[in-house]
Design a protein around this motif. Structure first.
Motif, short mmCIF file in Angstrom:
data_model
loop_
_atom_site.label_atom_id
_atom_site.label_comp_id
_atom_site.label_asym_id
_atom_site.label_seq_id
_atom_site.Cartn_x
_atom_site.Cartn_y
_atom_site.Cartn_z
N LYS A 195 0.84 -1.21 0.00
CA LYS A 195 0.00 0.00 0.00
C LYS A 195 0.87 1.26 0.00
O LYS A 195 0.67 2.18 -0.78
CB LYS A 195 -0.90 -0.02 1.24
CG LYS A 195 -1.90 1.10 1.25
CD LYS A 195 -2.95 0.89 2.31
CE LYS A 195 -3.95 2.01 2.31
NZ LYS A 195 -4.73 2.09 1.05
N HIS A 198 2.67 1.62 -3.35
CA HIS A 198 1.78 1.57 -4.52
C HIS A 198 2.20 0.45 -5.47
O HIS A 198 2.32 0.65 -6.69
CB HIS A 198 1.78 2.92 -5.27
CG HIS A 198 1.48 4.07 -4.37
ND1 HIS A 198 0.21 4.38 -3.95
CD2 HIS A 198 2.30 4.95 -3.75
CE1 HIS A 198 0.26 5.41 -3.14
NE2 HIS A 198 1.51 5.77 -2.99
N ARG A 200 2.05 -3.94 -6.54
CA ARG A 200 1.15 -5.11 -6.51
C ARG A 200 1.64 -6.06 -5.43
O ARG A 200 2.85 -6.33 -5.34
CB ARG A 200 1.20 -5.78 -7.89
CG ARG A 200 0.14 -6.82 -8.10
CD ARG A 200 0.07 -7.16 -9.60
NE ARG A 200 -0.91 -8.19 -9.85
CZ ARG A 200 -2.23 -7.99 -9.91
NH1 ARG A 200 -2.72 -6.78 -9.75
NH2 ARG A 200 -3.06 -8.99 -10.17
N GLN A 259 -6.88 -7.42 -0.10
CA GLN A 259 -7.20 -6.44 -1.16
C GLN A 259 -8.29 -5.47 -0.66
O GLN A 259 -8.17 -4.26 -0.80
CB GLN A 259 -7.67 -7.23 -2.40
CG GLN A 259 -8.39 -6.42 -3.44
CD GLN A 259 -7.42 -5.49 -4.18
OE1 GLN A 259 -6.44 -5.95 -4.76
NE2 GLN A 259 -7.66 -4.21 -4.11
N LYS A 260 -9.31 -6.05 -0.04
CA LYS A 260 -10.46 -5.25 0.39
C LYS A 260 -10.08 -4.32 1.55
O LYS A 260 -10.35 -3.12 1.53
CB LYS A 260 -11.57 -6.21 0.81
CG LYS A 260 -12.85 -5.55 1.16
CD LYS A 260 -13.95 -6.59 1.23
CE LYS A 260 -15.13 -6.01 1.99
NZ LYS A 260 -15.97 -7.03 2.52
N GLN A 263 -7.28 -1.85 0.56
CA GLN A 263 -7.56 -1.05 -0.65
C GLN A 263 -6.31 -0.97 -1.53
O GLN A 263 -5.80 0.13 -1.79
CB GLN A 263 -8.00 0.36 -0.25
CG GLN A 263 -9.27 0.39 0.58
CD GLN A 263 -10.51 0.25 -0.27
OE1 GLN A 263 -10.77 1.07 -1.13
NE2 GLN A 263 -11.27 -0.82 -0.07
N LEU A 264 -5.81 -2.13 -1.93
CA LEU A 264 -4.54 -2.16 -2.68
C LEU A 264 -4.81 -1.79 -4.14
O LEU A 264 -5.43 -2.57 -4.89
CB LEU A 264 -3.90 -3.55 -2.56
CG LEU A 264 -3.59 -3.97 -1.12
CD1 LEU A 264 -3.17 -5.44 -1.05
CD2 LEU A 264 -2.50 -3.08 -0.52
N GLU A 265 -4.36 -0.61 -4.53
CA GLU A 265 -4.75 -0.09 -5.85
C GLU A 265 -4.18 -0.92 -7.00
O GLU A 265 -4.74 -0.96 -8.07
CB GLU A 265 -4.31 1.39 -5.99
CG GLU A 265 -2.81 1.55 -5.90
CD GLU A 265 -2.38 2.97 -5.54
OE1 GLU A 265 -1.93 3.66 -6.45
OE2 GLU A 265 -2.48 3.36 -4.36
N ASN A 266 -3.02 -1.62 -6.75
CA ASN A 266 -2.44 -2.43 -7.82
C ASN A 266 -2.74 -3.92 -7.68
O ASN A 266 -2.13 -4.75 -8.35
CB ASN A 266 -0.94 -2.17 -7.90
CG ASN A 266 -0.68 -0.78 -8.45
OD1 ASN A 266 -1.13 -0.45 -9.55
ND2 ASN A 266 -0.04 0.06 -7.66
N GLY A 267 -3.61 -4.25 -6.77
CA GLY A 267 -4.08 -5.64 -6.68
C GLY A 267 -3.15 -6.60 -5.96
O GLY A 267 -2.11 -6.20 -5.41
#
Ligand code: NAP
Length: 348
Positions: A195, A198, A200, A259-260, A263-267
């Motif tokens: 996170k 930024h 994955r 992930q939820k 809130q990992l923007e790159n999955g």
């Protein structure tokens, strides 16, 4: 007339499982002693706040440890071993210490129950989720621990060889989570790193890997249920798995929860790999049955599984970081190199 207060001695009381077990026995009104190696073993005063009396000593110097312990009590209803040292000298010293304490206690008419903490990795890894004819590992499953764990697997059984002095039980918990979350804390560390940078999040294991962690407080209450069983003969000499009653989670389910919640923007990716010492947490698949302890003692787990309430486990882990929780610092220093490698894999 009320019955006399029972005494529990927890060897390794400042460890992750040992601390939870000590708190569970203190809550159940046992006179609880924690054997620890140094004065700085409870820096935050967590154990003393629970009225757990800390005694300095270790199996490396049995006579000094016995002297310290017997200045507090000479009788033991329960002795729990929850140390993490697989050397033969540690096992031999621990057996010598437990035998000396049991003799003291026998002299006062009390035969202790000794619970040795092993682990379900004693059975070796099992199938991935979805394999045909899947069955959980039970206490009857053959012992196939990896070479690094085999000393604990086999030396644990030696505690069963002293029935004249003490009754012994071996516990085999699955991974444990909650608060600093022990090895499972690494999931949260990695998610926090992904996170912040930024990137994955890469989890090195097959998404079908079975994750079957039990909450550490549920685990500790299983020890209490064993100790409180009204008929000692039914637990003496037995081995008990400790695992969640719900079926299990998978690495894929843990990845989705991370992930939820983060809130990992790159999955997140789960990358199937051969099991190796570097990816045990992610690639060790194991479903463990604990019907035996449930049926005999009525114990059941009540806390959520790891992915089931990732919000809670994230909050607890972040608190452990802020508090410089000793169990978190110990694990981080033990796995410093591996953690750096995993974080840099996440950055790659
Ligand atoms: N964590 C898990 O997920 C898990 C799951 C199943 C089974 N287990 C098993 O349960 C046992 C306890 O694990 P844990 O995770 O609670 O361990 P931990 O948090 O690493 O704590 C280890 C404890 O052992 C003490 N210790 C280490 N070496 C010692 C020695 N030579 N003499 C005396 N004390 C020593 C440590 O004291 P210091 O602070 O002085 O080092 C600490 O109190 C281990 O056998 C482990 O394999 C753990």
């Amino acid at each position: 007339m009320s019955s006399p207060q029972k005494t529990a001695l927890i060897i390794g009381a400042n460890g992750y499982i040992g601390g939870a077990v000590a708190r569970a026995f203190a809550r159940a009104s046992y006179l609880t002693l924690g054997l620890v190696r140094s004065n700085s073993s409870d820096p935050l005063g967590d154990l003393t706040a629970y009225n757990i009396r800390l005694v300095i000593g270790a199996a490396s110097n049995v006579s000094a440890a016995v002297t310290s312990i017997q200045s507090c009590t000479r009788t033991f209803d329960l002795i729990v071993i929850a140390t993490e040292d697989r050397s033969l000298s540690h096992f031999e010293g621990t057996i010598e210490l437990v035998c000396a304490l049991a003799k003291l206690s026998n002299g006062a008419g009390i035969k202790p129950l000794v619970i040795f903490s092993s682990g379900c990795k004693d059975y070796g890894p099992g199938d991935l989720d979805g394999a045909s004819n899947m069955k959980p590992h039970t206490e009857e499953t053959s012992l196939k621990a990896p070479p690094s764990l085999m000393p604990r697997t086999l030396n644990a059984l030696k505690f069963l060889e002293y029935p004249d002095l003490f009754d012994a039980v071996i516990t085999r918990p699955t991974n444990v989570h909650g608060y600093s979350s022990s090895y499972y804390g690494l999931f949260i560390d990695l998610a926090l790193a992904a996170k912040e940078k930024h990137t994955r999040l890469m989890l090195p294991g097959d998404p079908r890997t079975i994750m079957h962690s039990v909450h550490v407080d549920d685990c500790a209450e299983a020890y209490l249920a064993i100790a409180e069983h009204p008929d000692r003969k039914q637990v003496a000499g037995e081995i008990f798995n400790i695992s969640p009653g719900q079926k299990y989670e998978t690495l894929n389910r843990v990845a989705s929860a991370l992930q939820k919640v983060f809130q990992l923007e790159n999955g997140v990716d789960c990358i199937a790999q051969e099991l190796s010492p570097a990816n045990v947490l992610f690639a060790w698949s194991q479903w463990v049955g604990s019907e035996k302890i449930r049926e005999l003692t009525g114990w059941k787990d009540t806390r959520p599984m790891f992915a089931e309430d990732m919000w809670r486990y994230r909050r607890e882990f972040e608190k452990a970081v802020r508090d410089k929780d000793v169990t978190l610092l110990r694990l981080r220093s033990r796995f410093e190199g591996a953690i750096k490698q995993l974080v840099s894999a996440t950055e790659a």
